[in-house]
Write an enzyme that holds these catalytic residues in place. Structure first.
Site, PDB file in Angstrom:
ATOM      1  N   GLU A  43      -5.560  -5.740  -2.255  1.00 41.47           N
ATOM      2  CA  GLU A  43      -6.073  -7.021  -1.762  1.00 41.47           C
ATOM      3  C   GLU A  43      -7.204  -6.834  -0.763  1.00 41.47           C
ATOM      4  O   GLU A  43      -7.316  -7.569   0.215  1.00 41.47           O
ATOM      5  CB  GLU A  43      -4.921  -7.819  -1.128  1.00 41.47           C
ATOM      6  CG  GLU A  43      -3.806  -8.117  -2.113  1.00 41.47           C
ATOM      7  CD  GLU A  43      -2.616  -8.806  -1.460  1.00 41.47           C
ATOM      8  OE1 GLU A  43      -2.689  -9.155  -0.263  1.00 41.47           O
ATOM      9  OE2 GLU A  43      -1.609  -8.998  -2.157  1.00 41.47           O
ATOM     10  N   CYS A  44      -8.055  -5.854  -1.002  1.00 39.23           N
ATOM     11  CA  CYS A  44      -9.135  -5.491  -0.081  1.00 39.23           C
ATOM     12  C   CYS A  44     -10.475  -5.942  -0.664  1.00 39.23           C
ATOM     13  O   CYS A  44     -10.615  -6.065  -1.880  1.00 39.23           O
ATOM     14  CB  CYS A  44      -9.109  -3.965   0.099  1.00 39.23           C
ATOM     15  SG  CYS A  44     -10.432  -3.295   1.106  1.00 39.23           S
TER      16      CYS A  44
END
Length: 158
Positions: A35-36
């Site tokens: 989730e970067c």
């Protein structure tokens, strides 16, 4: 002195193995997160893997939740996410800490072996370490360095 091949790592199914199985391979070791902002780099990493895997090139992904809580699931969930969203076929391992008190020994080794490069703790997801066929840490790349920007460095070692 310890060798990178002495380290034991865990697959995302919990099974342990020694990195010596990659002796003679060029390795790119990356701390990853699902989730970067840099997560789309999985696409570029997979392209590198597809292009060079037949020349004994391997990418090893190690999910980490230490930066912004961007890998909240298990290693297995991270691997599934990579496969579904980015078609990742290179090994994604169990989650690890890449800095701090519980730093995985492999990342302690990588950080220290990169002396003279960026001899400091890992600051974010998608820091990349390039290892030659003899197990030497050749280069450390920052998260901002896109996979396609390191092709030349990889090709020099193949």
């Amino acid at each position: 002195m310890e060798s990178i091949y002495d380290f034991v790592v865990q697959k995302n199914n919990g099974e342990s193995y020694k990195l010596e199985q990659y002796k003679g391979d060029v390795m790119l070791i990356v701390n990853t997160a699902s989730e970067c902002g840099f997560t789309p780099q999985f696409e570029g990493l997979q392209k590198l893997y597809d292009e060079y895997k037949d020349q004994r090139f391997i990418i090893l992904g190690f999910p980490c939740n230490q930066f912004g809580g961007q890998e909240p699931g298990s290693g297995e969930e991270a691997a599934q996410n990579c496969k579904i969203n980015y078609g990742v076929t290179f090994p994604i391992h169990e989650k690890v800490d890449v800095k701090g008190d519980n730093q995985h020994p492999l990342f302690h080794f990588l950080t220290n072996a990169a002396k003279g490069m960026i001899n400091e703790k890992i600051k974010w997801n998608f820091t990349k370490f390039l290892i030659d066929r003899e197990g030497n840490v050749i280069k450390r790349f920052s998260p901002q360095k896109k996979p396609e920007q390191i092709k030349t460095e990889i090709e020099k070692l193949l």
